[in-house]
Scaffold this motif. Structure first.
Motif, mmCIF file in Angstrom:
data_model
loop_
_atom_site.group_PDB
_atom_site.id
_atom_site.type_symbol
_atom_site.label_atom_id
_atom_site.label_comp_id
_atom_site.label_asym_id
_atom_site.label_seq_id
_atom_site.Cartn_x
_atom_site.Cartn_y
_atom_site.Cartn_z
ATOM 1 N N ALA A 1 0.746 -1.337 0.010
ATOM 2 C CA ALA A 1 -0.063 -0.057 0.007
ATOM 3 C C ALA A 1 0.976 1.126 0.006
ATOM 4 N N HIS A 2 2.164 1.011 0.726
ATOM 5 C CA HIS A 2 2.832 2.235 0.799
ATOM 6 C C HIS A 2 3.434 2.567 -0.689
ATOM 7 N N LYS B 1 2.256 1.672 -3.565
ATOM 8 C CA LYS B 1 1.120 2.310 -4.309
ATOM 9 C C LYS B 1 1.143 3.811 -4.109
ATOM 10 N N THR B 2 0.683 4.247 -3.161
ATOM 11 C CA THR B 2 0.739 5.746 -2.740
ATOM 12 C C THR B 2 1.896 6.322 -3.171
ATOM 13 N N LYS B 3 3.054 5.738 -3.066
ATOM 14 C CA LYS B 3 4.223 6.498 -3.491
ATOM 15 C C LYS B 3 4.411 6.707 -4.958
ATOM 16 N N LYS B 4 3.786 5.668 -5.653
ATOM 17 C CA LYS B 4 3.817 5.712 -7.152
ATOM 18 C C LYS B 4 2.839 6.833 -7.550
ATOM 19 N N LEU B 5 1.786 6.816 -7.032
ATOM 20 C CA LEU B 5 0.624 7.871 -7.240
ATOM 21 C C LEU B 5 1.013 9.056 -7.200
ATOM 22 N N HIS B 6 1.714 9.517 -6.014
ATOM 23 C CA HIS B 6 2.375 10.848 -5.789
ATOM 24 C C HIS B 6 3.452 11.100 -6.962
ATOM 25 N N LYS C 1 1.291 12.248 -10.045
ATOM 26 C CA LYS C 1 0.908 13.574 -9.943
ATOM 27 C C LYS C 1 2.049 14.494 -9.942
ATOM 28 N N TYR D 1 0.807 20.530 -3.488
ATOM 29 C CA TYR D 1 1.551 19.675 -2.667
ATOM 30 C C TYR D 1 1.887 20.224 -1.158
ATOM 31 N N LEU E 1 2.053 17.527 1.438
ATOM 32 C CA LEU E 1 3.566 16.695 1.363
ATOM 33 C C LEU E 1 4.358 17.467 2.255
#
Length: 105
Positions: A48-49, A51-56, A59, A98, A101
């Motif tokens: 899950a981490h 996946k979130t990293k790839k999404l950011h 973006k 961002y 972040l």
């Protein structure tokens, strides 16, 4: 590697960096005599981490492409203040997009 969608070398790198830690390990060093077992929930949380990293990352890439397009458009229009407009827009864009972040944990 099925759960994390990583290659074997990428998964091994995560293990060697200590990002993923086995709950049981038998043997020393590398090779077939070394057995490591991982908890399913730890691997799923790591996936899950990732996946979130790839999404950011995606973006950020879209934002950079948008800024490059804007910069080229302003340069082509020969606007005397194109650089100043570009800097002002990019600062505003990144602070809005961002801002979540930049907060420290």
């Amino acid at each position: 590697m099925e759960v994390t969608n990583q290659t074997l070398p990428a998964f091994n790198q995560s293990v060697s960096k200590g990002i993923i830690q086995p709950f049981f390990q038998q043997g020393e060093g590398k090779g077939p005599g070394n057995v490591r077992l991982y908890l399913k929930q730890d691997i799923e949380a790591y996936a899950a981490h990732l996946k979130t990293k790839k999404l950011h990352t995606a973006k950020k890439m879209r934002a950079i492409i948008t800024l490059i397009f804007l910069y080229l458009t302003l340069v082509r229009s020969h606007t005397p203040m194109y650089f100043l407009k570009f800097v002002m827009f990019s600062q505003s864009f990144f602070s809005k997009t961002y801002s979540h972040l930049s907060t420290a944990p």
